[in-house]
Motif scaffolding. Structure first.
Motif, PDB file in Angstrom:
ATOM      1  N   TYR A   1     -23.260 -40.446 -20.821  1.00 47.21           N
ATOM      2  CA  TYR A   1     -23.394 -41.788 -20.270  1.00 47.21           C
ATOM      3  C   TYR A   1     -22.061 -42.348 -19.782  1.00 47.21           C
ATOM      4  O   TYR A   1     -22.008 -43.050 -18.766  1.00 47.21           O
ATOM      5  CB  TYR A   1     -24.043 -42.719 -21.307  1.00 47.21           C
ATOM      6  CG  TYR A   1     -25.355 -42.188 -21.822  1.00 47.21           C
ATOM      7  CD1 TYR A   1     -26.238 -41.512 -20.966  1.00 47.21           C
ATOM      8  CD2 TYR A   1     -25.717 -42.310 -23.155  1.00 47.21           C
ATOM      9  CE1 TYR A   1     -27.442 -40.993 -21.439  1.00 47.21           C
ATOM     10  CE2 TYR A   1     -26.915 -41.794 -23.629  1.00 47.21           C
ATOM     11  CZ  TYR A   1     -27.765 -41.143 -22.774  1.00 47.21           C
ATOM     12  OH  TYR A   1     -28.944 -40.620 -23.247  1.00 47.21           O
TER      13      TYR A   1
ATOM     14  N   ASP B   1     -21.540 -40.613 -16.567  1.00 49.25           N
ATOM     15  CA  ASP B   1     -22.425 -41.169 -15.538  1.00 49.25           C
ATOM     16  C   ASP B   1     -21.823 -42.439 -14.929  1.00 49.25           C
ATOM     17  O   ASP B   1     -21.855 -42.633 -13.709  1.00 49.25           O
ATOM     18  CB  ASP B   1     -23.794 -41.508 -16.147  1.00 49.25           C
ATOM     19  CG  ASP B   1     -24.586 -40.269 -16.540  1.00 49.25           C
ATOM     20  OD1 ASP B   1     -24.314 -39.194 -15.985  1.00 49.25           O
ATOM     21  OD2 ASP B   1     -25.463 -40.394 -17.401  1.00 49.25           O
ATOM     22  N   GLU B   2     -21.305 -43.308 -15.775  1.00 50.83           N
ATOM     23  CA  GLU B   2     -20.733 -44.564 -15.285  1.00 50.83           C
ATOM     24  C   GLU B   2     -19.466 -44.295 -14.480  1.00 50.83           C
ATOM     25  O   GLU B   2     -19.245 -44.899 -13.428  1.00 50.83           O
ATOM     26  CB  GLU B   2     -20.425 -45.485 -16.471  1.00 50.83           C
ATOM     27  CG  GLU B   2     -19.849 -46.844 -16.083  1.00 50.83           C
ATOM     28  CD  GLU B   2     -20.809 -47.702 -15.275  1.00 50.83           C
ATOM     29  OE1 GLU B   2     -20.334 -48.661 -14.630  1.00 50.83           O
ATOM     30  OE2 GLU B   2     -22.032 -47.422 -15.272  1.00 50.83           O
TER      31      GLU B   2
ATOM     32  N   TYR C   1     -24.381 -47.413 -19.604  1.00 49.91           N
ATOM     33  CA  TYR C   1     -25.155 -46.781 -18.536  1.00 49.91           C
ATOM     34  C   TYR C   1     -26.594 -46.516 -18.967  1.00 49.91           C
ATOM     35  O   TYR C   1     -27.525 -46.684 -18.177  1.00 49.91           O
ATOM     36  CB  TYR C   1     -24.488 -45.464 -18.120  1.00 49.91           C
ATOM     37  CG  TYR C   1     -25.169 -44.791 -16.950  1.00 49.91           C
ATOM     38  CD1 TYR C   1     -24.791 -45.102 -15.643  1.00 49.91           C
ATOM     39  CD2 TYR C   1     -26.179 -43.850 -17.148  1.00 49.91           C
ATOM     40  CE1 TYR C   1     -25.411 -44.486 -14.560  1.00 49.91           C
ATOM     41  CE2 TYR C   1     -26.803 -43.241 -16.077  1.00 49.91           C
ATOM     42  CZ  TYR C   1     -26.418 -43.563 -14.784  1.00 49.91           C
ATOM     43  OH  TYR C   1     -27.044 -42.966 -13.714  1.00 49.91           O
TER      44      TYR C   1
ATOM     45  N   LYS D   1     -20.501 -42.878 -11.121  1.00 45.96           N
ATOM     46  CA  LYS D   1     -21.079 -43.912 -10.257  1.00 45.96           C
ATOM     47  C   LYS D   1     -19.986 -44.761  -9.621  1.00 45.96           C
ATOM     48  O   LYS D   1     -19.990 -44.987  -8.395  1.00 45.96           O
ATOM     49  CB  LYS D   1     -22.016 -44.811 -11.070  1.00 45.96           C
ATOM     50  CG  LYS D   1     -22.673 -45.923 -10.262  1.00 45.96           C
ATOM     51  CD  LYS D   1     -23.578 -46.797 -11.122  1.00 45.96           C
ATOM     52  CE  LYS D   1     -22.760 -47.671 -12.053  1.00 45.96           C
ATOM     53  NZ  LYS D   1     -23.609 -48.632 -12.804  1.00 45.96           N
TER      54      LYS D   1
END
Length: 830
Positions: free
Chosen positions: A552, A555-556, A582, A559
């Motif tokens: 996570y 992922d952030e 996230y 992004k």
């Protein structure tokens, strides 16, 4: 631990009273690991003398044995040190002197832990730690590393010079009667520092980052849940979508196939439970838990300056004193600025004139357990490759303060030391026990000026496996996951393997095939302990339970960086301090959807409204953050709890098997099923009526609201995350008055600004050093939560904590700029 003001400063009178009270208490009754102490309170030579080195240093000349030429040490007003020497020998000698002057207590405890000598000064309560470390063999490995160094090896010269500097400081302190407080409190003198001591401290860090017990955990799961269910809940590959930094394509010489071991015998269970019981008595940092750190780099196509930006923040235990000591060094041949570990003569993270680098932990199962075949007819032997072989043995005599010495025999097989013979003989094969030229690698990294040299240096890095991020002044970025990745002949490495030869390690992944990236077309590289490669990677590197994050944070980061343009240092600062969760961005909409049309109580209605307006940030004043975290924790419990209960998963024997948000594999499973497989059979409890994800979510939401109402009252406005969630920086001495916090804090285990904890509520680990390099202007920023001195009376004890807490950074100055800065002082060493 009692809460206290974060504004506490060791230099004022109130602090003096607090410290004095703490030491008096320790002297009377003992505190933490400290036994009752008396001699330390002699007014002339005892702890009162601690105040004599509590003031900021003044400009002065010091006489240090062993220097070849004079050295200048410039201290910034905040304590950051800059060493200017005429040669590398004097640079490393001065570094040893500084480390010992400001951190000798810490250094001595670290070497004693690794060398199995804590009992000698704190008594039998440390005996289990000493026995374990002597079995594991950090000192044996360090001795081999030292013996393998050639006479002209730069690492050997650095260690000898560094040791001389440490011993110069010890000799001066002994002569003046001004040894640091710990020696006075415990009533002993530090022994002479040696290069092996530094290599043992290097091993301490390797163990903390690299030694795991996953095969033991899997054995307990397979025994209770069965093999199929265990591998469904804790698979090799994650159930959720990951963002690997090295997506392939991959080349391979071919990996050996695996064979599943379907059962765990009663004898194996007995040995695993016996070993796990021993391991629970060890210090928290003896076994690696969870995942560590973020780092990334973006090239000039995505920055405002047109040159790379790089950032790194390793997540470690946050203590006072901190693990890091910030230092810059300059000679005609060597230039570096960054953070070092007291006891080791080089920085681990930082920059030189041309490149910058930082590190995070890699997914790599570096710890394997072997079931050795032994029997009473062949005492002190084991069966391997078709024949009975004699075990090697090493004898130790552990000194114990106030008690007779304790003898210990460590037996070794071809796989490694035997850790238990209860039920079945278990040996451990750990990559960190192999001699590794890590110091030589770091010295070569410090001297590298381009990626080719950087990559060449890391080829010899063995353990701990690390993701080394890279950026340079020419505009290049890269990432290399360096380390020894063992290849097992056959079998499931995530379970204890048979030790008769068929499942031995037959090699390691070739360096050309380890995860890596250089100037990718995406213009970004990043690692946050996610799986660094895609599902088609041909080698086994671990499971979702071993050295693996739920992805996570990655992922952030992905992004933000992939969508970003004209990025600046301020954007890097904002990302490192981000409290965006996230997973919440994905799951909360599903939760709100499941609540539509449901009959909700007034508190549940208020909680639903708070979530619908939430920005997904785990801010200290957020009520929705509390609702989200409590819900997800309960959602995990409601989904997996019935299976744990039905199959009697032995959480009491192995607390790491408890269901909770820190169980990365279960987070990934539940995320994937909620988003893509809401009718998964796991939602239906064993023997229960059919359930789906929305049904379980409604139940978990209602239970979460009830929990918060009971704990914080029915007024949802009072459910602030800071009412549940704290950070605390524990004192290495374990004297609570010398610690910091607990203090209400934002963040959670998965936010980029990580607040790592086992229960999700009290964080004692997180970003231990935030570092940003801007190659647009060649400037660097850094901050760690602590201070340069271990003396709690010093103004440099915790002076970095408040700016770190506020998300602020300090410029990493050059020696020339530091020499002209207000408040600096200079030591001349000659």
């Amino acid at each position: 631990m009692k809460k206290r003001s974060p504004a506490w400063k060791g230099v004022n009178l109130l602090a003096a009273a607090v410290v004095t009270a703490a030491l008096v208490y320790a002297g009377a009754k003992g505190a933490g690991p400290l036994p009752p102490i008396g001699p330390g309170f002699n007014p002339g030579t005892g702890v009162w003398q601690m105040a004599s080195d509590a003031q900021r240093p003044t400009t002065q000349t010091l006489h240090i044995d062993g220097l070849q030429q004079p050295v200048q040490v410039i201290f910034e007003s905040n304590g950051v040190a800059h060493i200017e020497a005429k040669n590398d020998h004097d640079l490393y000698l001065a570094m040893g002197y500084l480390h010992a002057h400001f951190r000798l207590d810490q250094m001595d405890l670290m070497r004693r832990q690794g060398e199995g000598l804590l009992s000698q000064v704190v008594g039998k309560k440390a005996l289990s730690s000493d026995e374990f470390e002597l079995q594991l063999g950090l000192e044996r490995t360090a001795e081999q590393e030292w013996q393998q160094m050639k006479p002209n090896d730069p690492a050997r010269a650095a260690l000898l010079a560094y040791s001389a500097g440490v011993n110069d400081c010890i000799a001066q302190d002994e002569k003046s009667g001004n040894l640091p407080a710990l020696f006075k409190l415990l009533g002993y003198q530090p022994k002479t520092w040696t290069p092996v001591d530094s290599l043992v401290i290097q091993g301490d860090m390797t163990q903390s980052l690299d030694f795991s017990t996953s095969p033991l955990d899997y054995a307990l799961l397979v025994k209770s849940l069965g093999y199929r269910q265990t591998m469904q809940f804790f698979p090799v590959l994650p159930a959720d979508a990951q963002h690997p930094y090295d997506p392939g394509p991959y080349t391979s010489d071919g990996a050996a196939p695996m064979e599943s071991l379907q059962t765990v015998s009663d004898a194996e269970l007995q040995s695993v439970l016996s070993l796990q019981q021993r391991l629970r008595s060890l210090p928290a940092d003896a076994i690696h838990q969870g995942s560590n750190s973020n780092n990334w780099a973006v090239d000039g196509t995505k920055t405002a300056s047109g040159k790379p930006l790089m950032a790194g923040d390793p997540h470690l235990q946050q203590t006072l004193p901190a693990i890091w000591y910030q230092v810059a060094g300059d000679t005609p041949d060597t230039h570096f600025s960054g953070v070092s570990i007291p006891g080791v003569p080089i920085i681990l993270i930082g920059h030189n004139q041309h490149i910058s680098w930082s590190e995070t932990n890699v997914q790599n199962q570096a710890t394997l357990f072997y079931q050795e075949k032994t029997d009473k007819a062949h005492p002190n032997q084991y069966f391997w490759n078709g024949a009975w072989r004699p075990m090697k043995s090493v004898q130790y005599d552990i000194p114990v303060k106030g008690c007779p010495s304790v003898p210990l025999t460590v037996q070794l097989t071809v796989h490694g030391p035997i850790m238990t013979q209860e039920g079945q003989t278990l040996a451990v094969d750990w990559m960190g026990a192999l001699p590794s030229p890590d110091l030589d690698v770091l010295l070569n990294v410090v001297h590298a000026s381009n990626f080719a040299q950087f990559k060449s240096a890391l080829k010899n890095w063995h353990a701990p496996s690390q993701n080394f991020v890279y950026a340079d002044d020419k505009g290049n970025i890269g990432l290399i996951s360096a380390g020894y990745y063992p290849i097992v002949k056959q079998g499931d490495p995530w379970l204890p393997l048979p030790g008769t030869g068929q499942s031995d390690v037959i090699g390691t992944i070739a360096y050309k095939d380890v995860p890596q990236s250089y100037d990718p077309s995406s213009h970004i590289v990043f690692s946050a302990n996610q799986r660094e490669v895609g599902p088609s990677y041909p080698y086994y590197i671990g499971t979702t339970m071993d050295f693996f994050d739920n992805g996570y944070r990655a992922d952030e980061i992905y992004k933000v960086l992939s969508q970003g343009s004209n990025l600046t240092v301020q954007d890097m600062e904002h990302l490192q301090n981000s409290t965006t969760d996230y997973l919440a961005t994905e799951i909360v909409p599903k939760l709100l959807s499941s609540l539509q049309g449901a009959k909700l109580t007034l508190p549940e209605q208020a909680a639903e409204t708070a979530l619908s307006k939430w920005n997904d940030q785990m801010d200290v004043n957020s009520t929705a953050a509390s609702i989200w975290w409590t819900f997800w924790t309960q959602y995990l419990q409601d989904t997996f709890g019935p299976w744990w209960k039905a199959d009697k998963v032995p959480v009491a024997s192995d607390p790491s098997l408890a269901i909770g948000p820190n169980q990365a594999a279960l987070d990934e499973d539940l995320e994937a099923w909620t988003l893509h497989d809401p009718t998964n059979s796991t939602f239906t409890a064993p023997g229960g009526a059919k359930r789906t994800a929305p049904v379980v979510m409604q139940q978990a939401f209602s239970e979460a609201v009830q929990q918060l109402s009971t704990k914080l009252g029915t007024n949802v406005a009072n459910w602030q995350w800071g009412s549940l969630h704290d950070r605390a920086f524990e004192a290495v001495s374990q004297i609570p008055s010398l610690a910091y916090g607990p203090r209400p804090s934002g963040g959670d285990n998965w936010t980029v600004d990580a607040a790592d904890s086992s229960d999700g509520f009290l964080s004692t680990a997180g970003p231990s050093w935030r570092f940003i390099m801007d190659w647009g202007d060649g400037e660097a920023l850094g901050i760690y939560p602590g201070g340069q001195s271990e003396n709690p009376m010093s103004p440099w004890y915790e002076n970095f904590i408040q700016p770190w807490w506020n998300g602020q950074y300090a410029p990493m100055l050059s020696a020339q700029v530091a020499a002209g800065a207000p408040g600096h002082v200079t030591w001349t060493l000659q």
